[in-house]
Write a protein that holds these residues in place. Structure first.
Motif, PDB file in Angstrom:
ATOM      1  N   PRO A   1       0.648  -1.374   0.327  1.00  0.00           N
ATOM      2  CA  PRO A   1      -0.143  -0.103   0.236  1.00  0.00           C
ATOM      3  C   PRO A   1       0.404   1.038  -0.122  1.00  0.00           C
ATOM      4  N   LYS A   2       0.335   2.159  -0.881  1.00  0.00           N
ATOM      5  CA  LYS A   2       1.316   3.553  -0.649  1.00  0.00           C
ATOM      6  C   LYS A   2       0.756   4.736   0.488  1.00  0.00           C
ATOM      7  N   TYR A   3       1.671   5.231   1.594  1.00  0.00           N
ATOM      8  CA  TYR A   3       2.090   5.598   2.738  1.00  0.00           C
ATOM      9  C   TYR A   3       2.450   6.719   2.156  1.00  0.00           C
ATOM     10  N   GLU A   4       1.296   7.307   1.148  1.00  0.00           N
ATOM     11  CA  GLU A   4       1.636   8.916   0.705  1.00  0.00           C
ATOM     12  C   GLU A   4       0.873  10.416   1.688  1.00  0.00           C
ATOM     13  N   LYS A   5       0.068   9.906   2.123  1.00  0.00           N
ATOM     14  CA  LYS A   5      -0.836  10.795   3.219  1.00  0.00           C
ATOM     15  C   LYS A   5      -0.104  10.717   4.146  1.00  0.00           C
ATOM     16  N   THR A   6       0.940  10.630   4.535  1.00  0.00           N
ATOM     17  CA  THR A   6       1.266  11.355   5.693  1.00  0.00           C
ATOM     18  C   THR A   6       2.629  12.406   5.020  1.00  0.00           C
ATOM     19  N   ILE A   7       3.269  12.215   4.351  1.00  0.00           N
ATOM     20  CA  ILE A   7       4.544  12.796   3.528  1.00  0.00           C
ATOM     21  C   ILE A   7       4.340  13.430   2.254  1.00  0.00           C
ATOM     22  N   ASN A   8       4.280  14.525   2.059  1.00  0.00           N
ATOM     23  CA  ASN A   8       4.126  14.837   0.399  1.00  0.00           C
ATOM     24  C   ASN A   8       5.088  14.937  -0.073  1.00  0.00           C
ATOM     25  N   THR A   9       5.133  14.056  -1.298  1.00  0.00           N
ATOM     26  CA  THR A   9       6.186  13.280  -2.031  1.00  0.00           C
ATOM     27  C   THR A   9       7.181  14.653  -2.722  1.00  0.00           C
ATOM     28  N   THR A  10       6.606  15.721  -2.433  1.00  0.00           N
ATOM     29  CA  THR A  10       7.217  17.532  -3.308  1.00  0.00           C
ATOM     30  C   THR A  10       8.346  17.204  -2.271  1.00  0.00           C
ATOM     31  N   GLU A  11       8.502  16.773  -1.556  1.00  0.00           N
ATOM     32  CA  GLU A  11       8.947  16.726  -0.387  1.00  0.00           C
ATOM     33  C   GLU A  11      10.410  15.768  -0.139  1.00  0.00           C
ATOM     34  N   TYR A  12      10.457  14.706  -1.275  1.00  0.00           N
ATOM     35  CA  TYR A  12      11.425  13.557  -1.126  1.00  0.00           C
ATOM     36  C   TYR A  12      12.050  13.995  -2.272  1.00  0.00           C
ATOM     37  N   LYS A  13      13.097  13.564  -2.020  1.00  0.00           N
ATOM     38  CA  LYS A  13      14.518  13.596  -3.346  1.00  0.00           C
ATOM     39  C   LYS A  13      14.857  12.059  -3.344  1.00  0.00           C
ATOM     40  N   ILE A  14      14.886  11.925  -5.190  1.00  0.00           N
ATOM     41  CA  ILE A  14      15.285  10.260  -6.157  1.00  0.00           C
ATOM     42  C   ILE A  14      16.579  10.524  -5.374  1.00  0.00           C
ATOM     43  N   LYS A  15      17.111   8.718  -5.308  1.00  0.00           N
ATOM     44  CA  LYS A  15      18.750   8.424  -4.328  1.00  0.00           C
ATOM     45  C   LYS A  15      18.657   6.846  -5.382  1.00  0.00           C
ATOM     46  N   ASN A  16      19.149   7.207  -6.946  1.00  0.00           N
ATOM     47  CA  ASN A  16      20.239   6.338  -7.514  1.00  0.00           C
ATOM     48  C   ASN A  16      21.355   5.089  -7.210  1.00  0.00           C
ATOM     49  N   LYS A  17      20.766   4.082  -7.099  1.00  0.00           N
ATOM     50  CA  LYS A  17      21.402   3.565  -7.361  1.00  0.00           C
ATOM     51  C   LYS A  17      21.972   3.184  -8.037  1.00  0.00           C
ATOM     52  N   GLY A  18      23.084   1.580  -8.754  1.00  0.00           N
ATOM     53  CA  GLY A  18      23.611   0.979  -9.365  1.00  0.00           C
ATOM     54  C   GLY A  18      22.301   0.488  -9.459  1.00  0.00           C
ATOM     55  N   ASP A  19      21.497  -0.501  -9.428  1.00  0.00           N
ATOM     56  CA  ASP A  19      20.551  -1.654  -9.646  1.00  0.00           C
ATOM     57  C   ASP A  19      18.620  -0.826  -9.171  1.00  0.00           C
ATOM     58  N   PHE A  20      19.021  -0.187  -8.459  1.00  0.00           N
ATOM     59  CA  PHE A  20      17.585   0.329  -7.939  1.00  0.00           C
ATOM     60  C   PHE A  20      17.895   1.798  -7.595  1.00  0.00           C
ATOM     61  N   SER A  21      16.364   2.411  -7.310  1.00  0.00           N
ATOM     62  CA  SER A  21      16.119   3.651  -6.861  1.00  0.00           C
ATOM     63  C   SER A  21      15.948   4.138  -6.202  1.00  0.00           C
ATOM     64  N   LEU A  22      15.309   5.031  -5.250  1.00  0.00           N
ATOM     65  CA  LEU A  22      13.894   5.413  -4.550  1.00  0.00           C
ATOM     66  C   LEU A  22      14.175   7.005  -3.988  1.00  0.00           C
ATOM     67  N   LYS A  23      13.332   6.797  -3.432  1.00  0.00           N
ATOM     68  CA  LYS A  23      12.830   8.923  -3.069  1.00  0.00           C
ATOM     69  C   LYS A  23      12.659   8.111  -1.551  1.00  0.00           C
ATOM     70  N   ILE A  24      13.513   9.623  -1.111  1.00  0.00           N
ATOM     71  CA  ILE A  24      14.020   9.631   0.435  1.00  0.00           C
ATOM     72  C   ILE A  24      13.324  10.912   0.823  1.00  0.00           C
ATOM     73  N   PRO A  25      12.583  11.109   2.078  1.00  0.00           N
ATOM     74  CA  PRO A  25      13.124  12.630   2.760  1.00  0.00           C
ATOM     75  C   PRO A  25      13.978  13.503   2.895  1.00  0.00           C
ATOM     76  N   LYS A  26      13.851  14.907   1.956  1.00  0.00           N
ATOM     77  CA  LYS A  26      15.002  15.627   1.864  1.00  0.00           C
ATOM     78  C   LYS A  26      15.210  16.184   3.109  1.00  0.00           C
ATOM     79  N   THR A  27      14.618  15.443   3.834  1.00  0.00           N
ATOM     80  CA  THR A  27      15.356  15.989   5.359  1.00  0.00           C
ATOM     81  C   THR A  27      16.303  14.922   5.931  1.00  0.00           C
ATOM     82  N   TRP A  28      16.122  13.783   5.481  1.00  0.00           N
ATOM     83  CA  TRP A  28      16.595  12.768   5.806  1.00  0.00           C
ATOM     84  C   TRP A  28      18.744  13.212   5.541  1.00  0.00           C
ATOM     85  N   LYS A  29      19.972  12.834   6.203  1.00  0.00           N
ATOM     86  CA  LYS A  29      20.833  13.370   5.909  1.00  0.00           C
ATOM     87  C   LYS A  29      21.646  12.565   6.095  1.00  0.00           C
ATOM     88  N   GLU A  30      22.088  12.051   4.993  1.00  0.00           N
ATOM     89  CA  GLU A  30      22.881  11.029   4.672  1.00  0.00           C
ATOM     90  C   GLU A  30      24.209  10.903   5.078  1.00  0.00           C
TER      91      GLU A  30
END
Length: 203
Positions: free
Chosen positions: A27-56
């Motif tokens: 199921p999608k959990y986009e009710k609690t976090i606005n997807t415009t507040e995400y940033k894309i994290k691209n890896k070699g074999d996969f990608s994901l979107k993480i909140p911009k507030t997450w510091k790597e």
């Protein structure tokens, strides 16, 4: 093989051999976090979107690709893509004995058991291993891949995350992927569950 090792081995097989009648889409959990507040994290074999507030946090994995993030609540979220990625089983579970197995123990062995470290059941067929774990899991389909999604029974006490097994074969071994947090805040649990829904594979 000791009872505790057998138990951990058996629980790991629950995911490997699990063949549910219907594997539903995650199921999608986009009710609690606005997807415009995400940033894309691209890896070699996969990608994901993480909140911009997450510091790597920069880390170097051994034989795996490890990512570590810290969010605004100071919770740590980890991802490991490699041959030996953690399958997110609860650790330090009590040893399980049937009544017959317990009665077969010597008195010395029984006296050495701590009450909090074992339980006695009628039989394994009617025993639900989720009853002794802090977290529960369910098998979903994410981007057409089978995924083990783990959530704590009580918010803030247990694992929140996802585990994908045998994604791609690299140098003769299969790569596995996880993304998870331990004992994180409820808001972080929601963030992790949301991020899980954004994972996409490139092959």
């Amino acid at each position: 093989m000791t009872k505790s090792i057998f138990l951990n081995f058996f629980i790991s097989l629950l995911f490997i051999n699990c063949k549910p009648k219907v594997v539903e889409d995650y199921p999608k959990y986009e009710k609690t976090i606005n997807t415009t507040e995400y940033k894309i994290k691209n890896k070699g074999d996969f990608s994901l979107k993480i909140p911009k507030t997450w510091k790597e946090i920069e880390v170097n994995g051994i034989d795996s690709d490890v990512m570590v993030f810290v969010n605004s609540l100071n919770d740590t979220i980890t991802s490991d893509y490699g041959w030996y990625s953690n399958s997110l089983n609860d650790e330090n579970l009590p040893t399980v004995y049937t009544k017959n197995e317990y009665n077969a123990l010597s008195e010395n062995d029984k006296n050495n058991l701590k009450e909090s470290e074992y339980i006695i059941i009628e039989d394994y067929n009617n025993f639900d291993y989720n009853s002794i774990t802090k977290s529960i899991y369910k098998i979903y389909k994410i981007d057409n891949r089978k995924a083990k999604v783990v959530m704590p029974k009580t918010s803030g006490n247990g694992i929140t995350g996802v585990y994908f097994e045998k994604l791609y074969k690299v140098r003769g071994n299969f790569m596995n992927l996880n993304l998870y947090g331990y004992n994180v805040n409820k808001e972080t649990e929601e963030e992790i569950l949301n991020v899980i829904s954004t994972i996409k594979f490139k092959k």
